[in-house]
Design a protein around this motif. Sequence first.
Motif, mmCIF file in Angstrom:
data_model
loop_
_atom_site.group_PDB
_atom_site.id
_atom_site.type_symbol
_atom_site.label_atom_id
_atom_site.label_comp_id
_atom_site.label_asym_id
_atom_site.label_seq_id
_atom_site.Cartn_x
_atom_site.Cartn_y
_atom_site.Cartn_z
ATOM 1 N N ASP A 84 0.816 -1.218 0.000
ATOM 2 C CA ASP A 84 0.000 0.000 0.000
ATOM 3 C C ASP A 84 0.848 1.266 0.000
ATOM 4 O O ASP A 84 0.404 2.313 0.478
ATOM 5 N N GLY A 85 2.054 1.181 -0.531
ATOM 6 C CA GLY A 85 2.939 2.325 -0.582
ATOM 7 C C GLY A 85 3.011 2.925 -1.979
ATOM 8 O O GLY A 85 2.047 3.493 -2.482
ATOM 9 N N THR A 86 4.170 2.773 -2.622
ATOM 10 C CA THR A 86 4.318 3.305 -3.984
ATOM 11 C C THR A 86 3.298 2.689 -4.926
ATOM 12 O O THR A 86 2.832 3.358 -5.864
ATOM 13 N N ALA A 87 2.928 1.434 -4.695
ATOM 14 C CA ALA A 87 1.889 0.808 -5.524
ATOM 15 C C ALA A 87 0.580 1.579 -5.433
ATOM 16 O O ALA A 87 -0.120 1.772 -6.442
ATOM 17 N N ALA A 88 0.228 2.052 -4.238
ATOM 18 C CA ALA A 88 -0.997 2.840 -4.061
ATOM 19 C C ALA A 88 -0.887 4.184 -4.778
ATOM 20 O O ALA A 88 -1.855 4.666 -5.391
ATOM 21 N N LEU A 89 0.288 4.801 -4.711
ATOM 22 C CA LEU A 89 0.489 6.071 -5.400
ATOM 23 C C LEU A 89 0.357 5.923 -6.908
ATOM 24 O O LEU A 89 -0.262 6.764 -7.585
ATOM 25 N N MET B 266 4.222 10.436 -14.947
ATOM 26 C CA MET B 266 5.637 10.823 -14.992
ATOM 27 C C MET B 266 6.195 10.285 -16.299
ATOM 28 O O MET B 266 5.913 9.149 -16.668
ATOM 29 N N ASP B 267 6.985 11.089 -16.987
ATOM 30 C CA ASP B 267 7.634 10.616 -18.202
ATOM 31 C C ASP B 267 8.979 9.963 -17.897
ATOM 32 O O ASP B 267 9.495 9.170 -18.696
ATOM 33 N N LYS C 31 8.839 1.053 -12.576
ATOM 34 C CA LYS C 31 9.281 0.653 -13.924
ATOM 35 C C LYS C 31 8.114 0.311 -14.843
ATOM 36 O O LYS C 31 8.241 0.376 -16.065
ATOM 37 N N ALA C 32 6.963 -0.055 -14.273
ATOM 38 C CA ALA C 32 5.795 -0.342 -15.106
ATOM 39 C C ALA C 32 5.103 0.939 -15.567
ATOM 40 O O ALA C 32 4.277 0.904 -16.478
ATOM 41 N N HIS C 33 5.441 2.074 -14.953
ATOM 42 C CA HIS C 33 4.809 3.355 -15.293
ATOM 43 C C HIS C 33 5.640 4.168 -16.269
ATOM 44 O O HIS C 33 5.107 4.757 -17.217
ATOM 45 N N ALA D 169 -2.844 6.477 -12.002
ATOM 46 C CA ALA D 169 -3.552 5.881 -13.136
ATOM 47 C C ALA D 169 -5.032 6.254 -13.126
ATOM 48 O O ALA D 169 -5.631 6.530 -14.177
ATOM 49 N N GLU D 170 -5.617 6.281 -11.947
ATOM 50 C CA GLU D 170 -7.048 6.582 -11.826
ATOM 51 C C GLU D 170 -7.360 8.049 -12.065
ATOM 52 O O GLU D 170 -8.503 8.401 -12.402
#
Length: 381
Positions: A142-147, A158-159, A338-340, A152-153
């Motif tokens: 629930d950290g960076t994954a939540a951010l 970020m580029d 890395k997925a973003h 996304a929502e």
Amino acid sequence: MPAIDPVELTARLVRCASVTPANEGALEIVEEVLSQAGFNCVRVDRGGICNLFARWGARGNGKAFGFNGHTDVVPVGNPDDWSMPPFGAEIKDGVMYGRGTTDMKSGVAAFVAAAVDFVRDTPPDGSVVLTITGDEEGDGVDGTAALLDYMAENGERMDACLVGEPTCPEKMGDMIKIGRRGSMSAWFKVIGTQGHSAYPHRANNPLPAMVRLMDRLASHELDRGTDHFDPSTLAVVTVDTGNPASNVIPRSCSAAVNIRFNDTHSGASLTAWLEQEVAQIRDAFGVEVEMKIKISGESFITPPGALSALVATAVAAETGVTPELSTTGGTSDARFVKAHCPVVEFGLVGQSMHQVDEHVVVEQIHQLKAIYGRILRDYFA
């Protein structure tokens, strides 16, 4: 508004006893500084974890550069073992002591200070995004994954992103992380039949089966490395029977391994290999074998290119050191970023992180802010 002093900001953060998953006011300090500088700040708390998203500039306007970091820290251990108060942020002979000084409240303070000064002095045609979590040292669910879910929502992006983890093994500027190995753990329980050690034929001893399994796993060559990664490793981290008696063959035995793997493998491929090894032991020894897997992160690589060159140029300009591009070390929240977008990591010398008397050379905090500021100027130039 005067320039932000990253050393003072680091000290304020270190004085927050934010042992994961506690926040203890750390993110409120960062939010106050960023809000006063015109950043749009949103708390993205989830599952009891405190997270902060901050953006300067209109959403979707021009390119967006991001920083990622965390304000949670690992436990201090026995405070009596410290020569300085673990949350005192005391400075002695140009060195600040305290839990989180290296990992990574100095990094957060440096990129917050650099971002504030940059948007105030040279407002860019684009956006500066900061994502800061209180759950990097914990489970990370629930950290960076939540951010990133929030971004996304809500159409945020970020580029390119820089994670401010400590990356330098020996001296300031000597290493940039362009990827990380994957990490997974496996727990095994071999179940046989308990019996008297004087009559082993009446029992089914789980220990020979477990020992054979651990030997097969530990002696197996996973690979010989790839272009950007060292060879994958498997470490046996525990073997336990819980049996205090020397005349009893136990019913069961437990063990665990940890695997750090490169881009030759995936969590799924390694799981399949472990399942095959378990099946062979099960058939050969006539025992039951239970296995539990946890994949903490897959391996990833941001190939050398524009982003790593941008960071390396700034590092060399401010330190006089040409950094090595590396994928060594453990996991970090870059595994989520890395997925973003493309992501690299650069930060302080990490020799004292997680140790008693964790510390940072004060001058290196100023140096880190200067590097981050140069990265922003060069990126938006």
